[in-house]
Write an enzyme that holds these catalytic residues in place. Structure first.
Site, mmCIF file in Angstrom:
data_model
loop_
_atom_site.group_PDB
_atom_site.id
_atom_site.type_symbol
_atom_site.label_atom_id
_atom_site.label_comp_id
_atom_site.label_asym_id
_atom_site.label_seq_id
_atom_site.Cartn_x
_atom_site.Cartn_y
_atom_site.Cartn_z
ATOM 1 C CG LEU A 78 -14.437 -18.742 -12.878
ATOM 2 C CD1 LEU A 78 -14.388 -19.367 -11.605
ATOM 3 C CD2 LEU A 78 -15.862 -17.846 -13.173
ATOM 4 C CB CYS A 79 -9.929 -16.399 -17.929
ATOM 5 S SG CYS A 79 -8.343 -15.941 -18.370
ATOM 6 C CG HIS A 80 -10.142 -11.215 -14.444
ATOM 7 N ND1 HIS A 80 -9.724 -12.185 -13.579
ATOM 8 C CD2 HIS A 80 -11.028 -10.549 -13.937
ATOM 9 C CE1 HIS A 80 -10.207 -12.080 -12.317
ATOM 10 N NE2 HIS A 80 -11.110 -11.194 -12.512
ATOM 11 C CD GLU A 115 -4.703 -14.504 -20.411
ATOM 12 O OE1 GLU A 115 -5.709 -13.812 -20.230
ATOM 13 O OE2 GLU A 115 -4.217 -15.025 -19.586
ATOM 14 C CG ASP A 129 -7.295 -29.285 -38.506
ATOM 15 O OD1 ASP A 129 -7.738 -30.342 -38.474
ATOM 16 O OD2 ASP A 129 -7.567 -28.317 -39.087
#
Length: 158
Positions: A78-80, A115, A129
């Site tokens: 639901l992030c714009h 973000e 990693d």
């Protein structure tokens, strides 16, 4: 009070929705998030010496964090999707691991906290990693928003 008015990301029936921000003012906004990757002494030594077998782990993590900030709406449902005007990712090697910070900036109708959090988290995942052969027990910890600015609520600081 209906469910839709209590929870901004739910409509009147309780279904998930993306909030309409079209009527909000465009303002300069920023967010700073931090996190930590706890590492073994041997791994910290390898990072400081530039002896990580896969290459420059810190550079890879930094770029991964920048890329992740730009892809946040693809990962958080639901992030714009908004235009990012700046993303800075810093990694500080310490005796017990690596501190990561991300600062994200925009001039838009909604904030950039997600973000910044995504940036830190993916930078941490990328670092793990890169060093997992040296330290398979590496741990990501303390990912959080430290500060946000802009919008109607202005500045918030932890």
């Amino acid at each position: 009070m209906s469910m839709g008015s209590e929870f901004t990301h739910l409509d009147a029936t309780g279904a998930a929705r993306m909030v309409d921000v079209s009527q909000k003012n465009v303002t300069t906004r920023s967010a700073v998030a931090t996190g930590f990757v706890r590492l073994s002494e041997a791994c910290v030594k390898a990072l400081r010496a530039g002896d990580v077998p896969k290459g420059d782990a810190l550079a890879v993590a930094r770029i991964a964090g920048i890329m992740a900030a730009k892809r946040t709406p693809d990962l958080v449902p639901l992030c714009h999707p908004i235009a990012l005007h700046g993303v800075e990712v810093t990694l500080d090697v310490r005796d017990d691991g690596v501190a990561i910070a991300a600062t994200v900036r925009t001039a838009d109708r909604t904030g950039v906290e997600m973000e910044a959090l995504t940036s830190v988290t993916v930078a941490a995942l990328s670092l793990i990693d890169m060093v997992k052969a040296i330290d398979p027990a590496a741990v990501i910890t303390d990912v959080r928003v430290e500060e946000k600015t802009g919008g109607k609520t202005g500045r918030w600081h932890r």
